[in-house]
Design an enzyme around this catalytic site. Structure first.
Site, mmCIF file in Angstrom:
data_model
loop_
_atom_site.group_PDB
_atom_site.id
_atom_site.type_symbol
_atom_site.label_atom_id
_atom_site.label_comp_id
_atom_site.label_asym_id
_atom_site.label_seq_id
_atom_site.Cartn_x
_atom_site.Cartn_y
_atom_site.Cartn_z
ATOM 1 N N ASP A 316 1.020 -2.966 -2.218
ATOM 2 C CA ASP A 316 -0.188 -1.953 -2.300
ATOM 3 C C ASP A 316 0.000 -0.708 -3.080
ATOM 4 O O ASP A 316 1.185 -0.438 -3.244
ATOM 5 C CB ASP A 316 -0.874 -1.585 -0.677
ATOM 6 C CG ASP A 316 0.366 -0.982 -0.250
ATOM 7 O OD1 ASP A 316 1.434 -1.161 -0.130
ATOM 8 O OD2 ASP A 316 0.022 0.033 0.684
ATOM 9 N N GLU A 317 -0.787 -0.135 -3.781
ATOM 10 C CA GLU A 317 -0.714 1.286 -4.081
ATOM 11 C C GLU A 317 0.406 1.297 -5.380
ATOM 12 O O GLU A 317 0.944 2.080 -5.522
ATOM 13 C CB GLU A 317 -0.479 2.270 -3.261
ATOM 14 C CG GLU A 317 -1.684 2.374 -2.248
ATOM 15 C CD GLU A 317 -1.572 3.511 -1.219
ATOM 16 O OE1 GLU A 317 -2.440 4.169 -0.593
ATOM 17 O OE2 GLU A 317 -0.547 3.550 -0.382
#
Length: 504
Positions: A316-317
């Protein structure tokens, strides 16, 4: 902690102590089915069974471990065989409907029978049974029968030990509490920009530097799990039918690893340690073979000490990783998980990679639309539902909550409960949903009381969404209010939501 000690001492008082003359009348039996999660089928009726000092738990060898835990909870002796005239709770291993966690609980005047096809099913039924024993007064279990099994096989929560390290004893206490609601997976977020929390022999500075004192948000919460600690946690969780799911987040969220090993950066220069809560600024060097040697070593060592089927690789991210580099990374890394005998599991961003067709994607978005994930599901990807605006239990209950964040919105108990994991995401049918997970990030958490305050009571609602056939808010809020005294008796620092009429 003084409050917790006082509660534990109080709970240790003899159960046979004489009641004072002014004591309230005995509490009535708990209505059959008034438990969390709600059972699939409840058939109340007939006289109940009263637990006495002579009651025993009868269990065959394959059910002994579950029987011992139940005996400890109810203060009852466990035997292999009981006489026909002895009041007993009989645990039986035999065929029942509903898969490996299905069970049937029958309560009659002369005893209780708990039958399941596996020890996991007996454990699930034992959690129901414990809730049916009144906390006070005569310990009479209401008569009737419960037939029960889970809606989803995966029912989990996540604990972030990277932003703030939580000790093995704290994690064990959390396992004790989550297992009471039939939650069967604990996802441990073991690495992030602020700290690395699991020993890796081939890269020792990950913990000696990345897990040192001064790591963690605000520079507090240093520490890490040795391999012995981790294996002990895995064993402890397994004894409560909870599977540990380890996560190493990558290719982003890797600043702590790069502080320890500058060769994991593209310029070979160690970045400064981070103790803030910013995200999205770090990335492994995607074109470097050192990166893949590092990743494979970590996956290999983690897989070797993890008996569960899942290994979470984050994903993620990764804002500091280009889209092309992200795909290149996943093409190399997702097959590595399979190489070491595990099913790859990551945040929903991994769904853009074709290699995710055999993986599990954890949906954490704020909307009910995610075309990339829907397309991946059509190619075989399975999903765990964790929408941040509903399932993130690190989010504040309301603006006055003393802990937590609010970027995904405020999440009171009803909001956390009032949604359907099987129909939430457009293009993702329930057949592709393995279950539900409630993540608890620890930017603002410091101790066990903080964990409990943010987790409970919302986590009880998520457990019901994962287990029970359909949600019913009015029924749930009534059962939740009645459960409050049980948390209080165990010293759990739960949030007394104004949406719930809490029993005394």
């Amino acid at each position: 902690m003084r409050r917790r000690l006082a509660v534990l001492l109080a709970c240790a008082l003899p159960l046979t102590a004489a009641a004072p003359a002014h004591a309230a009348p005995p509490a009535p039996a708990v209505a059959l089915g008034s438990v969390i999660p709600a059972p699939v089928e409840v058939r109340p009726g007939g006289p109940g069974f009263k637990l006495t000092a002579g009651t025993v738990i009868e269990a065959p060898p394959g059910a002994r471990a579950v029987a011992e835990q139940l005996g400890e909870a109810l203060r009852l002796r466990v035997v292999r065989h009981a006489s026909a005239r002895t009041g007993k709770i009989a645990l039986e291993l035999g065929r029942v409907s509903g898969g490996p966690e299905g069970y049937r609980l029958t309560v009659k005047r002369n005893g209780v029978t708990l039958r399941a096809g596996t020890a996991a099913g007996l454990f699930a039924g034992a959690q129901t049974l414990q809730q049916l024993v009144p906390l006070r007064g005569a310990r009479t279990i209401a008569g009737g029968e419960i037939v029960d099994h889970p809606r989803f096989g995966y029912r989990g929560t996540m604990l972030d030990v990277a932003r703030h390290f939580h000790t093995p004893d704290e994690i064990k206490r959390h396992i004790d509490e989550i297992s009471k609601f039939k939650i069967n997976h604990l996802h441990l977020h073991l690495s992030d920009d602020q700290g690395w929390r699991i020993q890796i022999d081939s890269w020792p500075r990950l913990t000696t530097v990345g897990g040192a004192a001064g790591t963690g948000v605000d520079g507090v919460g240093g520490g890490y799990l040795t391999k012995a600690d981790y294996r002990d946690l895995v064993r402890y969780a397994a004894s409560r039918y909870v599977t540990i799911v380890p996560e190493i987040d990558m290719p982003g969220h890797v600043n702590a690893a790069q502080v320890a090993y500058p060769e994991l950066t593209c310029d070979g220069i160690a970045p400064p340690p981070r103790t803030d809560t910013a995200v999205g600024y770090s990335s492994l060097c995607i074109g470097s073979e050192t990166t893949y040697r590092f990743v494979e070593d970590v996956i290999r060592e983690l897989a070797a000490m993890t008996p569960g089927k899942y290994l979470h690789i984050g994903g993620d991210e990764a804002h500091a990783t280009t889209d092309a580099d992200y795909l290149t990374f996943q093409k190399r890394v997702l097959p590595l998980v399979r190489k070491y005998g595990k099913t790859a599991y990551g945040w929903n961003e991994i769904a853009v990679a074709p290699e995710a067709s055999t993986a599990v994607a954890q949906y954490w978005g704020l909307t009910t639309q995610n075309p990339a994930l829907a397309a991946a599901v059509a190619n075989g990807t399975k999903v765990i539902m964790s929408p941040a605006n509903l399932a993130y239990i690190d989010q504040k209950y309301d603006p006055s909550t003393r802990l937590g964040l609010s970027w995904a919105g405020f999440i009171e108990v009803r909001k956390a409960y009032d949604w359907n994991p099987g129909t939430h995401l457009t293009g993702v049918p329930e057949s592709a949903v393995l279950g539900i997970e409630a993540p608890l990030w620890s930017e603002t958490l410091r101790d066990l009381d903080d964990i409990e305050f943010m987790a409970f009571p919302r986590l009880a609602g998520h457990a019901e969404l994962g287990w029970s056939p359909a949600g019913d808010w009015e029924s749930f809020r009534t059962r939740l209010g009645a459960y409050g005294p049980r948390w209080a008796a165990r010293g759990v620092d739960f949030y007394r939501s104004p949406q719930i009429d809490w029993a005394d």
